[in-house]
Design an enzyme around this catalytic site. Structure first.
Site, PDB file in Angstrom:
ATOM      1  N   LEU A  69      -5.703   6.457  -0.573  1.00  9.34           N
ATOM      2  CA  LEU A  69      -5.734   5.226   0.216  1.00  9.34           C
ATOM      3  C   LEU A  69      -7.182   4.873   0.551  1.00  9.34           C
ATOM      4  CD1 LEU A  69      -4.661   2.909   1.950  1.00  9.34           C
ATOM      5  CD2 LEU A  69      -4.402   4.522   3.831  1.00  9.34           C
TER       6      LEU A  69
ATOM      7  N   ARG B  15      -2.661  12.304   1.092  1.00 10.58           N
ATOM      8  CA  ARG B  15      -3.747  13.032   1.776  1.00 10.58           C
ATOM      9  C   ARG B  15      -4.742  13.665   0.796  1.00 10.58           C
ATOM     10  NH1 ARG B  15      -0.926  10.304   4.274  1.00 10.58           N
ATOM     11  NH2 ARG B  15       0.211  10.820   6.194  1.00 10.58           N
TER      12      ARG B  15
ATOM     13  N   PHE C 163       3.800  -9.607   5.485  1.00  8.10           N
ATOM     14  CA  PHE C 163       3.389  -9.834   4.097  1.00  8.10           C
ATOM     15  C   PHE C 163       2.921  -8.536   3.483  1.00  8.10           C
ATOM     16  CE2 PHE C 163      -0.191 -11.124   6.875  1.00  8.10           C
ATOM     17  CZ  PHE C 163      -1.182 -10.252   6.468  1.00  8.10           C
TER      18      PHE C 163
ATOM     19  N   SER D 174       2.581  -0.234   8.535  1.00  3.67           N
ATOM     20  CA  SER D 174       3.855   0.471   8.695  1.00  3.67           C
ATOM     21  C   SER D 174       3.770   1.473   9.843  1.00  3.67           C
ATOM     22  CB  SER D 174       4.232   1.209   7.405  1.00  3.67           C
ATOM     23  OG  SER D 174       3.261   2.180   7.115  1.00  3.67           O
TER      24      SER D 174
ATOM     25  N   TYR E 115      -4.781   2.331   9.898  1.00  5.99           N
ATOM     26  CA  TYR E 115      -5.831   1.403   9.452  1.00  5.99           C
ATOM     27  C   TYR E 115      -7.054   1.262  10.365  1.00  5.99           C
ATOM     28  CZ  TYR E 115      -2.469   0.244   5.884  1.00  5.99           C
ATOM     29  OH  TYR E 115      -1.598   0.331   4.824  1.00  5.99           O
TER      30      TYR E 115
ATOM     31  N   VAL F 116       0.856  -1.189   0.000  1.00  7.75           N
ATOM     32  CA  VAL F 116       0.000   0.000   0.000  1.00  7.75           C
ATOM     33  C   VAL F 116       0.891   1.239   0.000  1.00  7.75           C
ATOM     34  CG1 VAL F 116      -1.687   1.291   1.342  1.00  7.75           C
ATOM     35  CG2 VAL F 116      -1.778  -1.212   1.312  1.00  7.75           C
TER      36      VAL F 116
END
Ligand SMILES: CC(C)(COP(=O)(O)OP(=O)(O)OC[C@H]1O[C@@H](n2cnc3c(N)ncnc32)[C@H](O)[C@@H]1OP(=O)(O)O)[C@@H](O)C(=O)NCCC(=O)NCCS
Length: 401
Positions: A92, A88, A401, A116, A121, A80
């Site tokens: 996403l 921004r 992953f 990250s 999320y 991602v």
């Protein structure tokens, strides 16, 4: 406005090069070849600007992930990135929505990722489902209580043999561990054992040691070394034994590698027994970090797809920041360890977000989320939830992953 769309085979290299900007790498020709080979273009989505340049990347691939007592079809979320020029602006958010909709359409019960940064999320309904530990130990303290005699039980093997031998050991060792995902032959070859130069960071090539007991392969260690200021640093990547005895023997082997000043291990489970085996457990430095993030998409499939240690019932009132049809009340009834779920209008025992459901689903969290105010209900209901959702083997995911 940027266009979101699939990534045709002939744009995969562009995709990798675009990813390199936010992730801070410049792919070599070898990296490009590896990526083209490793990645199926149908798992990739990108955002394209007006001149058809890739400005954001997103990967979404299917796998089976273990949950307590079972496994669930899961959408893996990966690679991602959004270009610094386009951050921004909601890219996403759009890519994630596309990913979650696609995962639902594919019948995936949940999606999962490594983050990250922890702030990214939660807004999309992901919750922390497992933690892992980084371990560091100076070699003067790398001593086991009752060290096993390992003479003649270790052998170094090459990648070809590893591809034959490691999968069976791995599956046996992790059969009951929530969070572990199934590695197929391609994954073992192209990911776990790929040993890309750009991931070496000054370390040697990956060494693979097999431990044999009574003629049977019962464990393996993947490890590598690099020069450090206080002798070599030995980094253990995977240390996997089919039982405690096998794993102890592998540590004994790693602790005996000559010229090493410090041993470190990444991605160990939070119930890793190493400190119980050491002469001086206090010398083991441990850093705990969030690992797996889970986003349930189908509450019923998730709750019916795992097993439970305690019978009982709970009415859950779930909020969802994206899907109105996922939010609402569910009655979970557990009988003989098997859950059945139905929609209900009954008064809820507990209120929780879909992300918190992801956290309790994998069995590693319960009462702690009650104490944190993330699982809301009476003390009795939180206690019941802790008993119902808790699982004796803590969740752990074997690799990023
Ligand atoms: C993380 C990243 C993908 C976010 O992409 P983006 O397109 O800027 O995100 P969006 O514009 O859709 O942001 C949606 C919301 O999340 C917030 N957000 C997104 N990333 C954030 C971050 N890293 N830190 C804090 N807030 C963040 C935004 O501020 C926005 O909030 P708002 O809705 O209240 O305005 C991008 O910054 C990036 O590529 N970072 C480097 C690579 C990386 O870390 N990738 C993630 C790998 S797991």
């Amino acid at each position: 406005m940027a266009r979101i769309g699939p990534v045709p085979e002939d744009r995969k290299e562009d995709f990798l090069r675009a990813m390199g900007v936010p992730f801070s790498f410049t792919p070599s020709e070898k990296d490009v070849a590896g990526f083209l080979d490793e990645w199926d273009h149908e798992w990739l989505t990108a955002a394209y600007d007006d001149e058809d340049r890739i400005v954001a990347t997103f990967g979404s691939f299917p796998f089976d992930m273990q949950v307590p007592g079972g496994s669930l079809p899961t959408g893996g979320t990966t690679v991602v990135t959004v270009m610094p020029t386009h951050r921004r602006q909601g890219l996403l958010t759009r890519l994630m929505r596309d990913h979650l909709d696609t995962a639902r359409a594919r019948g995936q019960a949940m999606t999962a990722l490594w983050a990250s940064e922890t702030v990214i999320y939660g807004r999309f309904g992901y919750g922390i489902a497992s933690e892992d530990r980084k371990l560091e130990l100076p070699t003067q303290h790398a001593k086991l209580l009752d060290p096993p005699d390992i003479t003649g039980t270790m052998r170094l093997i090459d990648k070809e043999e590893a591809l034959e031998v490691l999968p069976a050991i791995f599956e046996r060792a992790h059969a009951d561990r929530p969070g572990i995902f199934a590695r197929d032959a391609k994954w073992w070859e192209k990911r776990t054992l790929a040993d890309h130069e750009r991931h070496r960071n000054g370390f040697t090539a990956m060494r693979i040691t097999i431990h044999t007991r009574d003629g049977e392969d019962v464990g393996y260690a993947m490890w590598r070394t690099k020069e450090g200021k206080d002798g070599m640093l030995l980094q253990a990547r995977e240390v996997v034994g089919v039982d405690a005895e096998a794993e102890r023997a592998l540590w004994q082997f790693l602790f005996g590698v000559d010229l090493v000043g410090k041993v470190e291990a990444r991605h160990r489970s939070t119930d890793d027994p190493l400190h119980w085996w050491l002469e001086n457990p206090r010398a083991l430095e441990q850093t705990i970090s969030d690992a797996l993030w889970v986003r349930p998409l189908d509450v019923r499939a998730c709750l019916e797809g795992r097993r439970y240690r305690t019978d009982g019932a709970l009415v859950l009132d779930v909020t969802d920041p994206i899907y109105e049809d996922v939010a609402g009340r569910y009655r979970l009834t557990v009988s003989d360890g098997i859950g059945s779920v139905e929609r209900t209008d009954e008064q809820a025992d507990l209120e929780l977000s879909i992300g918190v459901l992801g956290s309790v689903l994998m069995g590693g969290h319960g009462a702690d989320l009650g104490r944190a105010g993330r699982l809301r209900g009476s003390a009795e209901a939180i206690d019941r939830a802790d008993l119902i959702f808790g699982w004796p083997v803590v969740p752990f995911v074997q690799e990023i992953f």
